[in-house]
Write an enzyme that holds these catalytic residues in place. Structure first.
Site, mmCIF file in Angstrom:
data_model
loop_
_atom_site.group_PDB
_atom_site.id
_atom_site.type_symbol
_atom_site.label_atom_id
_atom_site.label_comp_id
_atom_site.label_asym_id
_atom_site.label_seq_id
_atom_site.Cartn_x
_atom_site.Cartn_y
_atom_site.Cartn_z
ATOM 1 N N LYS A 97 25.830 41.503 34.987
ATOM 2 C CA LYS A 97 27.087 41.161 35.646
ATOM 3 C C LYS A 97 27.225 41.953 36.931
ATOM 4 O O LYS A 97 26.815 43.119 36.993
ATOM 5 C CB LYS A 97 28.279 41.484 34.721
ATOM 6 C CG LYS A 97 29.630 41.292 35.398
ATOM 7 C CD LYS A 97 30.816 41.600 34.520
ATOM 8 C CE LYS A 97 32.095 41.557 35.366
ATOM 9 N NZ LYS A 97 33.314 41.741 34.613
ATOM 10 N N GLU B 110 45.553 46.277 36.480
ATOM 11 C CA GLU B 110 44.505 46.928 35.670
ATOM 12 C C GLU B 110 44.637 48.446 35.668
ATOM 13 O O GLU B 110 44.652 49.085 36.720
ATOM 14 C CB GLU B 110 43.125 46.525 36.209
ATOM 15 C CG GLU B 110 41.988 47.052 35.350
ATOM 16 C CD GLU B 110 40.766 46.146 35.344
ATOM 17 O OE1 GLU B 110 40.729 45.154 36.100
ATOM 18 O OE2 GLU B 110 39.844 46.441 34.563
ATOM 19 N N GLU C 101 31.922 38.009 30.187
ATOM 20 C CA GLU C 101 32.328 38.856 31.310
ATOM 21 C C GLU C 101 33.302 39.937 30.831
ATOM 22 O O GLU C 101 33.213 41.096 31.226
ATOM 23 C CB GLU C 101 33.094 37.950 32.285
ATOM 24 C CG GLU C 101 32.613 37.974 33.699
ATOM 25 C CD GLU C 101 33.501 37.088 34.551
ATOM 26 O OE1 GLU C 101 33.392 35.849 34.434
ATOM 27 O OE2 GLU C 101 34.316 37.616 35.334
HETATM 28 C C1 LIG Z 1 37.896 42.452 41.413
HETATM 29 C C2 LIG Z 1 39.110 42.003 41.108
HETATM 30 O O1 LIG Z 1 39.560 41.806 39.843
HETATM 31 C C3 LIG Z 1 38.761 42.163 38.725
HETATM 32 C C4 LIG Z 1 37.889 41.048 38.306
HETATM 33 C C5 LIG Z 1 38.318 40.113 37.398
HETATM 34 C C6 LIG Z 1 37.469 38.908 37.071
HETATM 35 O O2 LIG Z 1 36.379 38.792 37.638
HETATM 36 O O3 LIG Z 1 37.884 38.052 36.290
HETATM 37 C C7 LIG Z 1 39.557 40.268 36.748
HETATM 38 C C8 LIG Z 1 40.294 41.378 36.924
HETATM 39 C C9 LIG Z 1 39.743 42.536 37.629
HETATM 40 O O4 LIG Z 1 39.065 43.362 36.733
HETATM 41 C C10 LIG Z 1 40.117 41.744 42.172
HETATM 42 O O5 LIG Z 1 41.272 41.472 41.841
HETATM 43 O O6 LIG Z 1 39.766 41.812 43.350
#
Ligand SMILES: C=C(O[C@@H]1C=C(C(=O)O)C=C[C@H]1O)C(=O)O
Length: 475
Positions: A220, A265, A312
């Site tokens: 990933k 987060e 993921e």
């Molecule tokens: C990288 C980001 O978000 C991250 C990536 C996510 C995903 O790929 O689904 C979800 C939440 C965050 O952990 C962002 O908001 O820029």
């Protein structure tokens, strides 16, 4: 501490905290007036920092350690009277001295990671509010008095606060000149353009990322892009933060040194012996999705029941729990994620709770918030799996190919006190105020073997929407 690792001597902080109504009598977010304040607000509660008592800036792989040592030296004068819990005595949260902090995502970023010690911290939690005054006893204003035994007290704090509020009222932007924040007129003076990593560049980077994953180099990878908003009028940063704190109440609205946003987060929150985190990965745009119960069914189908999203998400949770575990005596992370509903997107989410080692006795012997932040950053939610391979590929696909340095984006942002308590969110859904008329937004997505470049690009749009709308753009 013979070799604290910084050239400017650390301040000698002293503080006093007392119960007080919020100045101005309104909500915390209403204290934001000049754009230079620090903020940490969720559900209308939290803290706003006014003025500046001290500041530390550093770069490089040793940035967390350097900050930790500076903070230990700065708070040594007050560390004698602490217990580990942040809710002691008269019911006031013991959070002094307190610094707001933001750290660069990458070890090799030229962008400063900072600790900001505001002169005043105005706090509000569980219906109570308080004020903390923080001074550097060695600063020219106080050194002489301090040598004679003076320490900050409430009467001096109130006098000083009145002075500070009068000063900042004079610097408040003219409301008539500020963008309205909503409506077509507001959008007129605003222009959104691609950043250094353009939308075409982003699609191409995702294609290359997927190829590397298929080749087996990694599982990933999180790839980000930037966008720039230029405004005819100076950007009304306080208004942007107020809007975010109202519309994204469940998120942590942050402001530290020009880094602003509202993140869903939580990398790690330390309160006494307990550490908590909220891990997110797996995203679904709510734009155009069915509303009400139909929406929840849709989210369940496309997030909870989707193997790509689950995969993921699992990688992100594992990356946090594996690194947190050595610091804990017990750790709970449910197997089944829940769906977090935000106004712009749904996320798969897992809340982690752990009991920290060193929980016995009256003083903390285990790790504090900053040490844990260093150990946990960057999780697979913003970097990838395995971490080193992902960080190297981010460097290649974002920085070398396009010249994008994430800076403070996706780094830890939050606050810490002198007892090892603190909260560090991940600086997402945010922007950096580059100058009065310009802000740079960032957003990224987790890329796995099944990722589609067009869908990932669309997801970055959804993630930029909160900030674009708060700036007054129709997004
Ligand atoms: C990288 C980001 O978000 C991250 C990536 C996510 C995903 O790929 O689904 C979800 C939440 C965050 O952990 C962002 O908001 O820029």
């Amino acid at each position: 501490m013979n070799n604290p690792g910084f050239t400017v001597p650390a301040p000698r902080l002293a503080s006093c905290t007392y119960s007080a109504p919020l100045p101005g009598g309104n909500g915390l977010a209403d204290l934001l007036s000049t754009g230079s304040e620090c903020a940490w607000i969720r559900f209308g509660e939290g803290m706003v920092g006014l003025g500046s008592a001290a500041r530390f800036a550093t770069t490089g792989p040793g940035r967390f350690e350097a900050a930790r040592r500076w903070w230990m030296a700065a708070t040594a004068a007050e560390s004698g009277d602490t217990s580990r819990t942040s809710v002691p005595d008269d019911g006031l949260p013991r959070r002094s001295p307190l610094a707001f902090a933001a750290f660069a995502f990458a070890d090799d970023s030229p962008v400063d990671s900072v600790l900001v010690v505001p002169e005043f911290v105005v706090g509000s939690a569980q219906g109570r509010s308080w004020l903390t005054w923080q001074v550097d006893l060695d600063s020219p204003c106080y050194a002489e008095k301090a040598a004679a035994g003076w320490r900050p007290d409430r009467a001096d704090a109130e006098r000083r606060l009145r002075g500070l509020l009068a000063e900042t009222a004079g610097r408040k932007p003219d409301p008539a000149g500020a963008p309205a924040g909503t409506g077509a007129e507001a959008a007129d003076g605003l222009r959104l353009t691609d950043g250094v990593l353009t939308q075409d560049g982003y699609r191409a980077a995702v294609v290359r990322g997927v190829r590397e994953i298929e080749a087996g180099t990694l599982t990933k990878l999180v790839l980000a892009r930037d966008a720039v908003v230029r405004s005819a009028d100076p950007v009304d940063v306080p208004q942007v933060l107020r809007t975010l704190s109202v519309q994204y109440r469940d998120c942590w609205t942050y402001a530290v040194n020009g880094l602003i946003g509202s993140t869903p987060e939580m990398l790690v929150k330390v309160d006494g012996d307990v550490a908590r985190a909220r891990v997110l990965a797996g995203t679904l745009d709510r734009d155009g999705a069915p509303v009400g119960t139909a929406g929840s069914d849709y989210a369940r189908q496309l997030l909870t029941d989707d193997p790509k999203q689950r995969h993921e998400h699992r990688l992100a949770v594992d990356s946090l729990t594996e690194r947190l575990k050595p610091f804990t005596t017990s750790l709970e992370a449910p197997d089944e994620p829940f769906v977090l509903e935000l106004p712009n997107v749904w996320h798969l989410a897992t809340d982690v709770t752990a009991l920290l080692v060193g929980a016995e006795g009256a003083r903390r012997t285990g790790p504090g918030a900053l040490a844990l932040t260093e150990a946990l950053h960057p999780t697979a939610a913003v970097c990838g799996t395995p971490r080193e391979a992902a960080a190297a590929l981010i460097n290649r696909l974002e920085s070398e190919d396009h010249g994008l340095d994430r800076g403070l984006f996706a780094g830890p942002v939050g606050w810490l006190d002198g007892n090892g308590n603190g909260e560090f969110g991940i600086a997402l859904r945010g922007a950096v105020v580059e100058e009065e008329h310009t802000v740079r937004l960032y957003a990224g997505c987790g890329i796995v073997a099944a990722s589609d470049p067009e869908a990932e690009l669309a997801e970055t749009h959804a993630k930029m929407r909160p900030m674009l709308q708060a700036l007054g753009l129709h997004a």
